[in-house]
Design an enzyme around this catalytic site. Sequence first.
Site, PDB file in Angstrom:
ATOM      1  N   ASP A  13       0.789  -1.233   0.000  1.00 54.48           N
ATOM      2  CA  ASP A  13       0.000   0.000   0.000  1.00 54.48           C
ATOM      3  C   ASP A  13       0.820   1.281   0.000  1.00 54.48           C
ATOM      4  O   ASP A  13       0.299   2.354   0.291  1.00 54.48           O
ATOM      5  CB  ASP A  13      -0.969   0.036   1.194  1.00 54.48           C
ATOM      6  CG  ASP A  13      -1.907  -1.140   1.196  1.00 54.48           C
ATOM      7  OD1 ASP A  13      -2.619  -1.308   0.198  1.00 54.48           O
ATOM      8  OD2 ASP A  13      -1.903  -1.904   2.191  1.00 54.48           O
ATOM      9  N   HIS A  43      -3.378  -2.189  -6.700  1.00 56.51           N
ATOM     10  CA  HIS A  43      -2.546  -1.025  -6.960  1.00 56.51           C
ATOM     11  C   HIS A  43      -3.415   0.058  -7.585  1.00 56.51           C
ATOM     12  O   HIS A  43      -3.858  -0.060  -8.726  1.00 56.51           O
ATOM     13  CB  HIS A  43      -1.397  -1.404  -7.894  1.00 56.51           C
ATOM     14  CG  HIS A  43      -0.485  -2.451  -7.300  1.00 56.51           C
ATOM     15  ND1 HIS A  43       0.539  -3.024  -8.001  1.00 56.51           N
ATOM     16  CD2 HIS A  43      -0.455  -3.013  -6.074  1.00 56.51           C
ATOM     17  CE1 HIS A  43       1.166  -3.910  -7.218  1.00 56.51           C
ATOM     18  NE2 HIS A  43       0.563  -3.919  -6.051  1.00 56.51           N
ATOM     19  N   GLY A 299      -9.819  -6.912   7.989  1.00 55.56           N
ATOM     20  CA  GLY A 299     -10.214  -5.940   9.005  1.00 55.56           C
ATOM     21  C   GLY A 299      -9.968  -4.523   8.509  1.00 55.56           C
ATOM     22  O   GLY A 299      -9.969  -4.258   7.326  1.00 55.56           O
ATOM     23  N   HIS A 328       2.837   9.988  -0.595  1.00 59.12           N
ATOM     24  CA  HIS A 328       1.872  10.496   0.388  1.00 59.12           C
ATOM     25  C   HIS A 328       2.456  11.657   1.202  1.00 59.12           C
ATOM     26  O   HIS A 328       2.071  11.850   2.355  1.00 59.12           O
ATOM     27  CB  HIS A 328       1.379   9.381   1.322  1.00 59.12           C
ATOM     28  CG  HIS A 328       0.562   8.328   0.607  1.00 59.12           C
ATOM     29  ND1 HIS A 328       1.132   7.338  -0.147  1.00 59.12           N
ATOM     30  CD2 HIS A 328      -0.771   8.125   0.528  1.00 59.12           C
ATOM     31  CE1 HIS A 328       0.192   6.567  -0.660  1.00 59.12           C
ATOM     32  NE2 HIS A 328      -0.978   7.024  -0.263  1.00 59.12           N
ATOM     33  N   ASP A 330       1.767  14.574   0.933  1.00 64.03           N
ATOM     34  CA  ASP A 330       0.677  15.508   1.244  1.00 64.03           C
ATOM     35  C   ASP A 330       0.041  15.198   2.596  1.00 64.03           C
ATOM     36  O   ASP A 330      -0.688  16.008   3.145  1.00 64.03           O
ATOM     37  CB  ASP A 330      -0.387  15.479   0.131  1.00 64.03           C
ATOM     38  CG  ASP A 330      -0.790  14.061  -0.267  1.00 64.03           C
ATOM     39  OD1 ASP A 330       0.084  13.168  -0.265  1.00 64.03           O
ATOM     40  OD2 ASP A 330      -1.980  13.855  -0.578  1.00 64.03           O
ATOM     41  N   GLY A 398       0.433  13.399  -4.262  1.00 67.64           N
ATOM     42  CA  GLY A 398      -0.981  13.184  -4.583  1.00 67.64           C
ATOM     43  C   GLY A 398      -1.126  11.953  -5.454  1.00 67.64           C
ATOM     44  O   GLY A 398      -0.145  11.297  -5.798  1.00 67.64           O
TER      45      GLY A 398
END
Lengths: 420, 319
Positions: A13, A43, A299, A328, A330, A398
């Site tokens: 991730d 992805h 979960g 990430h 941002d 982003g």
Amino acid sequence: MNHVAVVDLGYGDAGKGTVVDWLCATRPVHTVVRFNGGAQAAHNVVLRDGRHHTFAQFGAGTFHPGVRTHLSRHVVVDPLALAAEADHLATVGVSDALDRLTVDGDALLATPYHRAANRAREIARGADRHGSCGLGVGEAVAYGLAHPDDAPRVADCHSPALLRRRLTTLRDRLTAELGTLDAPPVEDCLPAFTGFAGRVAIVGGSWLAEALRTGTCVFEGAQGVLLDEWHGFHPYTTWSTTTFANVDSLLAEAGRSGDVTRIGVLRVVTTRHGHGPLVTEDPSLPFTDRHNATNPWQGRFRFGHFDAVAHRYALAAAGGVDGLALTHLDLAGPDLRICRRYDTTDRLTPGPPGDLDRQAALTARLLRSRPVYDDKPQDWPAAVRAELGTPVVLTSHGPTADDKTPCGPLLAPPTLAHAA
Amino acid sequence: MGSGIWSTDVYDAADRYRRSTGKSAFSYSDSGARTVHPALDPRDATRESRDSDEHPRSTPVAVLFDVTGSMRTVPRVLQTKLPQLLGLLQRQGYASDPQIMFGAIGDATCDRVPLQVGQFESDNRMDDDLGRIVLEGGGGGQMSESYELAMYFMARHTVTDNWEKRGRRGYLFIIGDELAYQRVKAREVAGLIGDDLSEDVPLRQVVDEVTRRWDTYYLLPAGSHYAGNATVLDFWRDLLGQNAVVLDDLDAVCETIALTIGLGEQAIDLDEGLRDLDRAGSGATGTVSKALARLGRDRRAEVSTLPAFRDTASGVTRL
């Protein structure tokens, strides 16, 4: 630069998909090669116009016309999910995804029987779930190891009689072990698998060697090194080699050892979907992830501060990289901190592949460990570079390719980059 | 990592690959065939739904749809939806060992292929039957089709263990948008099915015969020529009562059929069935709820603390 390999140095991730999409947007890429995992990969790629696709088996470069996908023999291929994924791609404007796909005939097939067995086992584990995705990928690998001569493989889809025999044997063995499985009869499965063989190009091992000679290939990893079958934190791992090992073996077979730039992807927020250690987990972090919903098999999606200890470990287990892609950025707000050591140790050292007792002991230790935090870094790329001793060569602020900035020459687009 | 959001349904995948090769699901019809496929020819045929070791308590389900021009694109949509029916029934467990037969209805007064009936199958072979159906696309313009011939065939040319051994009715769904002719004509039966009748059989009598052994429903879908036409609905309500059902979204056809069977088998009440659909991620709950509201309401009303007797033929408890 010729070929590029993209591997996640976390628990998955981190943004491999968006990095692969950016690579394909900024230079001519011949083929995206998948080299581990299966249909459980997710992805996410978002285009500037808002179109979105969750790539599972197709390469994350598929939005770019002409870029092919090759599923190597290290991938567990799920023709059923593949059909649905191709249909979704058509709805977002990519109607020729299946035409641009090649699959190695030696790759294992994931079948409804593997899936049903996977779920039956995971349910039986109760509270000790491994965080499996319930798609039978690990089950297919396990069966392939136990019964290499009987395991259904991609090329079998061309021979209905052989496939029928192998599916029946598979079903009977799993049923004998686990009881009745929630899966359709063998006869009902055949049309889907033969339909796949009739539609998709099934190739031999030499196809990839030719592609590697013809143009730039991007090797797209699935999951993350911290979930690696040998280096991950047992038993919360995947049945898949998530390091560069498969890339190295595919390149060696093609006579092109070492002809690759190795990129490790990291997210400034360390995340995990599923059970297992996440030392820096902090439920008070104000994040949500729109592409990773809570699901019955894994979960909720878990967030933690940047875990430099775990990522250093992943980097060592992967054998180092040429550069890092940091994503990430941002999200790097005032709440986010960096963990450089735990209360129990400041360094985790990879062991030899195959020693699962050692890995289980490591897991136990991590579950006892508490993070020690330093002040939040002013300059995240600089802090990560310093902590991991590796340059950050791409930053992402982003979801789209436009939100990426290359740093330094390693991934700088060639002057004649084709349009996104 | 880790989602698996793309469908791994075998029936669905087979259909997706078939479509993606550019081969029409109605390959027989689209290749120019204008005569009944031998596998679907009703002449001298009996269709059987039998128990087996693998399927010890078979539940027969027949779905016959109108393929004339007034149905417009409905038959093609049905063809893409119906293969999911078996999976839905099996997953939900609404009926034991479902065996499904597909067939098609045309107009014997002017069509080349007025009646096509497949075999009861409990696996993907029924998809093959769907692919062999000739789409008539004609029809006579007199707002009638030969539904009575289809009902005659179902009444006299089917044998089911469910009925023979257990005295339980099967399920018959007729999907169409027009009226039936008032008589089953002896001449048409001789020509198409091969029976030698001394005289025509009135429509009422055929309906009585078929409903004795088959729990019979008429589905009037949106998108067909006469959909919503009160004449058609009134005609079928008069013959089948509440079992004449309006279906306002064809996408919901499988769910509607599955829930109807679930209600009929008393496996669920309507609310439970709608919850099942919702849990399975179906977008069809609105349509199904609307279509089956009358059935569901009446079925629930049958629950009673008063002494009741069991009508084994219908499986429904009545006061």
